[in-house]
Design a protein around this motif. Structure first.
Motif, PDB file in Angstrom:
ATOM      1  N   ILE A  76      -3.032  -4.830  -8.167  1.00  0.00           N
ATOM      2  CA  ILE A  76      -2.948  -3.771  -8.417  1.00  0.00           C
ATOM      3  C   ILE A  76      -2.955  -2.161  -6.796  1.00  0.00           C
ATOM      4  CG2 ILE A  76      -4.700  -4.018  -5.658  1.00  0.00           C
ATOM      5  CD1 ILE A  76      -7.076  -2.859  -7.580  1.00  0.00           C
ATOM      6  N   ALA A 128      -3.288   1.258  -6.005  1.00  0.00           N
ATOM      7  CA  ALA A 128      -3.737   2.007  -5.201  1.00  0.00           C
ATOM      8  C   ALA A 128      -2.595   3.131  -4.216  1.00  0.00           C
ATOM      9  CB  ALA A 128      -4.038   0.852  -4.324  1.00  0.00           C
ATOM     10  N   ILE A 166      -3.454   6.130  -6.421  1.00  0.00           N
ATOM     11  CA  ILE A 166      -4.799   6.397  -5.715  1.00  0.00           C
ATOM     12  C   ILE A 166      -4.796   7.522  -4.318  1.00  0.00           C
ATOM     13  CG2 ILE A 166      -7.090   5.984  -4.778  1.00  0.00           C
ATOM     14  CD1 ILE A 166      -7.365   4.295  -7.215  1.00  0.00           C
ATOM     15  N   ALA A 167      -4.294   6.917  -3.498  1.00  0.00           N
ATOM     16  CA  ALA A 167      -3.801   6.982  -2.323  1.00  0.00           C
ATOM     17  C   ALA A 167      -2.954   8.798  -2.660  1.00  0.00           C
ATOM     18  CB  ALA A 167      -3.247   6.214  -1.370  1.00  0.00           C
ATOM     19  N   VAL A 186      -6.112  11.276  -4.479  1.00  0.00           N
ATOM     20  CA  VAL A 186      -7.308  11.177  -4.334  1.00  0.00           C
ATOM     21  C   VAL A 186      -7.277  12.416  -2.928  1.00  0.00           C
ATOM     22  CG1 VAL A 186      -9.045  10.401  -2.577  1.00  0.00           C
ATOM     23  CG2 VAL A 186      -8.580   9.613  -4.910  1.00  0.00           C
ATOM     24  N   GLY A 225     -11.606  -3.322  -6.469  1.00  0.00           N
ATOM     25  CA  GLY A 225     -10.226  -3.187  -5.716  1.00  0.00           C
ATOM     26  C   GLY A 225      -9.831  -1.589  -5.804  1.00  0.00           C
ATOM     27  N   MET A 226      -9.932  -0.439  -6.753  1.00  0.00           N
ATOM     28  CA  MET A 226     -10.310   0.766  -6.309  1.00  0.00           C
ATOM     29  C   MET A 226     -11.724   1.269  -6.369  1.00  0.00           C
ATOM     30  SD  MET A 226     -10.776   2.631 -11.096  1.00  0.00           S
ATOM     31  CE  MET A 226     -12.236   2.385 -10.733  1.00  0.00           C
ATOM     32  N   ALA A 283      -9.794   1.336  -2.916  1.00  0.00           N
ATOM     33  CA  ALA A 283      -9.066   2.692  -2.651  1.00  0.00           C
ATOM     34  C   ALA A 283      -9.304   3.561  -2.753  1.00  0.00           C
ATOM     35  CB  ALA A 283      -8.093   2.387  -4.491  1.00  0.00           C
ATOM     36  N   LEU A 284     -10.167   3.613  -3.514  1.00  0.00           N
ATOM     37  CA  LEU A 284     -10.695   5.534  -3.853  1.00  0.00           C
ATOM     38  C   LEU A 284     -11.508   5.917  -2.036  1.00  0.00           C
ATOM     39  CD1 LEU A 284     -12.635   5.319  -7.412  1.00  0.00           C
ATOM     40  CD2 LEU A 284     -10.470   6.634  -6.102  1.00  0.00           C
ATOM     41  N   ALA A 294      -8.682   6.198  -0.119  1.00  0.00           N
ATOM     42  CA  ALA A 294      -7.673   7.139   0.336  1.00  0.00           C
ATOM     43  C   ALA A 294      -9.102   8.869   0.721  1.00  0.00           C
ATOM     44  CB  ALA A 294      -7.343   7.439  -1.621  1.00  0.00           C
ATOM     45  N   TYR A 295      -9.946   8.335  -0.188  1.00  0.00           N
ATOM     46  CA  TYR A 295     -10.993  10.571   0.412  1.00  0.00           C
ATOM     47  C   TYR A 295     -10.791  10.430   1.865  1.00  0.00           C
ATOM     48  CZ  TYR A 295     -14.966  12.736   0.825  1.00  0.00           C
ATOM     49  OH  TYR A 295     -15.816  14.296   0.204  1.00  0.00           O
ATOM     50  N   PHE A 296     -10.903   9.025   2.609  1.00  0.00           N
ATOM     51  CA  PHE A 296     -10.638   9.685   4.441  1.00  0.00           C
ATOM     52  C   PHE A 296      -8.825   9.547   4.422  1.00  0.00           C
ATOM     53  CE2 PHE A 296     -14.170   8.203   3.929  1.00  0.00           C
ATOM     54  CZ  PHE A 296     -15.264   8.810   3.907  1.00  0.00           C
ATOM     55  N   GLU A 297      -8.034   9.658   3.537  1.00  0.00           N
ATOM     56  CA  GLU A 297      -6.959   9.872   4.127  1.00  0.00           C
ATOM     57  C   GLU A 297      -6.180   8.794   4.386  1.00  0.00           C
ATOM     58  OE1 GLU A 297      -6.090  14.013   4.828  1.00  0.00           O
ATOM     59  OE2 GLU A 297      -7.848  14.799   2.887  1.00  0.00           O
ATOM     60  N   GLY A 318      -3.351   6.945   3.854  1.00  0.00           N
ATOM     61  CA  GLY A 318      -1.731   6.845   4.059  1.00  0.00           C
ATOM     62  C   GLY A 318      -1.315   5.589   2.592  1.00  0.00           C
ATOM     63  N   LEU A 319      -0.036   5.976   2.427  1.00  0.00           N
ATOM     64  CA  LEU A 319       0.221   5.135   1.258  1.00  0.00           C
ATOM     65  C   LEU A 319      -0.089   3.299   2.095  1.00  0.00           C
ATOM     66  CD1 LEU A 319       2.593   6.538  -0.311  1.00  0.00           C
ATOM     67  CD2 LEU A 319       0.618   6.998  -1.287  1.00  0.00           C
ATOM     68  N   MET A 320       0.525   3.243   2.533  1.00  0.00           N
ATOM     69  CA  MET A 320       0.273   2.256   2.447  1.00  0.00           C
ATOM     70  C   MET A 320      -0.465   1.000   2.905  1.00  0.00           C
ATOM     71  SD  MET A 320       2.802  -0.351   4.048  1.00  0.00           S
ATOM     72  CE  MET A 320       2.616  -2.120   4.941  1.00  0.00           C
ATOM     73  N   VAL A 377      -3.474   1.728   2.025  1.00  0.00           N
ATOM     74  CA  VAL A 377      -5.044   2.126   0.913  1.00  0.00           C
ATOM     75  C   VAL A 377      -4.102   0.830  -0.161  1.00  0.00           C
ATOM     76  CG1 VAL A 377      -4.975   3.369  -0.935  1.00  0.00           C
ATOM     77  CG2 VAL A 377      -5.138   4.197   1.314  1.00  0.00           C
ATOM     78  N   ALA A 378      -2.768   0.431  -0.343  1.00  0.00           N
ATOM     79  CA  ALA A 378      -2.907  -0.461  -0.593  1.00  0.00           C
ATOM     80  C   ALA A 378      -2.808  -1.819  -0.295  1.00  0.00           C
ATOM     81  CB  ALA A 378      -0.946  -0.010  -0.685  1.00  0.00           C
ATOM     82  N   ALA A 393      -6.532  -1.986  -0.733  1.00  0.00           N
ATOM     83  CA  ALA A 393      -7.670  -3.198  -1.634  1.00  0.00           C
ATOM     84  C   ALA A 393      -6.842  -4.277  -2.438  1.00  0.00           C
ATOM     85  CB  ALA A 393      -6.161  -1.753  -3.526  1.00  0.00           C
TER      86      ALA A 393
END
Lengths: 252, 103
Positions: free
Chosen positions: A180, A184, A187-188, A191, B70-71, B74-75, B78-81, B83-85, B87-88, B91
């Motif tokens: 995933i 993810a 999405i990051a 969003v 998991g999605m 992630a949502l 990501a909504y609370f910003e 960062g990539l790491m 969030v990944a 998830a």
């Protein structure tokens, strides 16, 4: 006066300084991308080695392709013993979306940027570097993009190596959970942008709706993943451009 | 597949990955005049990211329910910003926990 056209020493150092400032600015922005890449490329390394591909070949794929969806698809076909034509065509279709990104970036780089520099920076266009660079204010310089790509490039290779080398150690459940990571990361990226801009939100939702249509609706559902992404991107971007045209000053 | 064939396949994959990346930016040096086309290209990243994420994400872990959970994670992250790491990793952990619990 010919000498007027020759940059003084001070001017050239100023340009160089700006170039290196751009490089480090990009380098910083690339770090989170690289970190996000590690679980994804780790998964790739696992998958490749579990499919019987040598560790060094898995790493070579990551170093030479530097793409998520395309090399996953191509490598799966290598493992499945598909024909070279099928492997090449599928990988190409999955990657056609890069043409749209490259075209989009061609509008963000300085028109006078040299051909060779364009060819070099093009290698580093990925979904993530593209998304970050697109959100950058003002023109994209060569130094900036080079910096942006550096960490993700090596992070992608490093993750692949780690995944390829630990494939047998890691429990199956963890391995499959890591699948995933790539999504993810998408999405990051999308969003926070969709939260701030109504237009971005509408475009992303439209694209999701169309790709779902291609996946589930009768008749459409035979479209391959690569084509579905391309059609969805074209239609959703057109919807955005139609309903939310950008002013000239907003696009720069 | 024999190693030599695998290497040819890898080479061909690299070529068809690089071509779409390089052609437009190397050939196209002018700024587009059309406001529609410029806006269109501006929206490409959001469209690509949306189309690539869904429904692909549902099939990313081999279990559609844990993928959906998991999605969701992630949502929210990501909504609370976050960062990539974060969030990944968030998830991945959520999927792992939900797979373990669903078993």
């Amino acid at each position: 006066m010919k000498s007027l056209n020759v940059p003084t020493h001070r001017q050239t150092t100023a340009v160089k300084k700006r170039g290196s400032a751009d490089f480090f600015h990009g380098l910083r922005q690339g770090i989170p991308i690289a970190l996000g890449y590690i679980p994804v490329s780790f998964t790739f390394g696992l998958m490749a080695v579990n499919g019987g591909i040598p560790v060094w070949t898995a790493i070579l794929i990551s170093l030479s392709n530097l793409t998520s969806a395309g090399q996953f698809a191509g490598t799966n076909l290598i493992i499945a013993n598909a024909s070279l034509l099928e492997i090449t065509l599928t990988t190409f279709v999955v990657n056609i979306r890069y043409m749209l990104m490259s075209l989009s970036l061609s509008q963000k780089v300085a028109p006078q940027m040299a051909f060779l520099k364009r060819c070099i920076m093009a290698f580093g266009i990925t979904d993530e570097t593209f998304a970050i660079a697109s959100l950058e204010k003002g023109e994209i310089t060569f130094g900036y993009f080079l910096g942006l790509v550096t960490c993700p490039y090596w992070g992608w290779a490093l993750g692949t190596a780690l995944g390829a080398l630990t494939s047998s150690v890691l429990p199956r459940t963890i391995q499959s959970s890591m699948g995933i990571a790539l999504y993810a990361m998408f999405i990051a990226l999308v969003v926070p942008a969709a939260k701030k801009s109504r237009a971005a939100f509408v475009v992303a939702i439209t694209a999701i709706f169309i790709s779902s249509l291609f996946h589930w609706a009768p008749y459409f559902a035979r479209t391959s993943g690569g084509w579905s992404i391309i059609f969805a991107t074209i239609i959703a971007s057109a919807v955005g451009a139609f309903f939310y045209p950008r002013g000239d000053d907003e696009i720069e | 597949m024999k190693l030599s064939n695998t290497l040819i396949a890898v080479f061909l994959m690299a070529v068809v990955t690089y071509m779409p990346r390089v052609l437009p930016i190397a050939v196209f040096k002018k700024k587009l005049k059309s406001r529609f086309l410029r806006s269109f290209l501006f929206y490409v990243p959001y469209a690509v990211l949306g189309a690539m994420t869904f429904p692909g994400i549902l099939y990313s872990t081999g279990n559609i329910y844990s993928s959906a959970i998991g999605m969701g994670a992630a949502l929210i992250l990501a909504y609370f910003e976050q960062g990539l790491m974060k969030v990944a990793i968030g998830a991945i952990l959520t999927v792992y926990i939900s797979v373990t619990l669903l078993k």
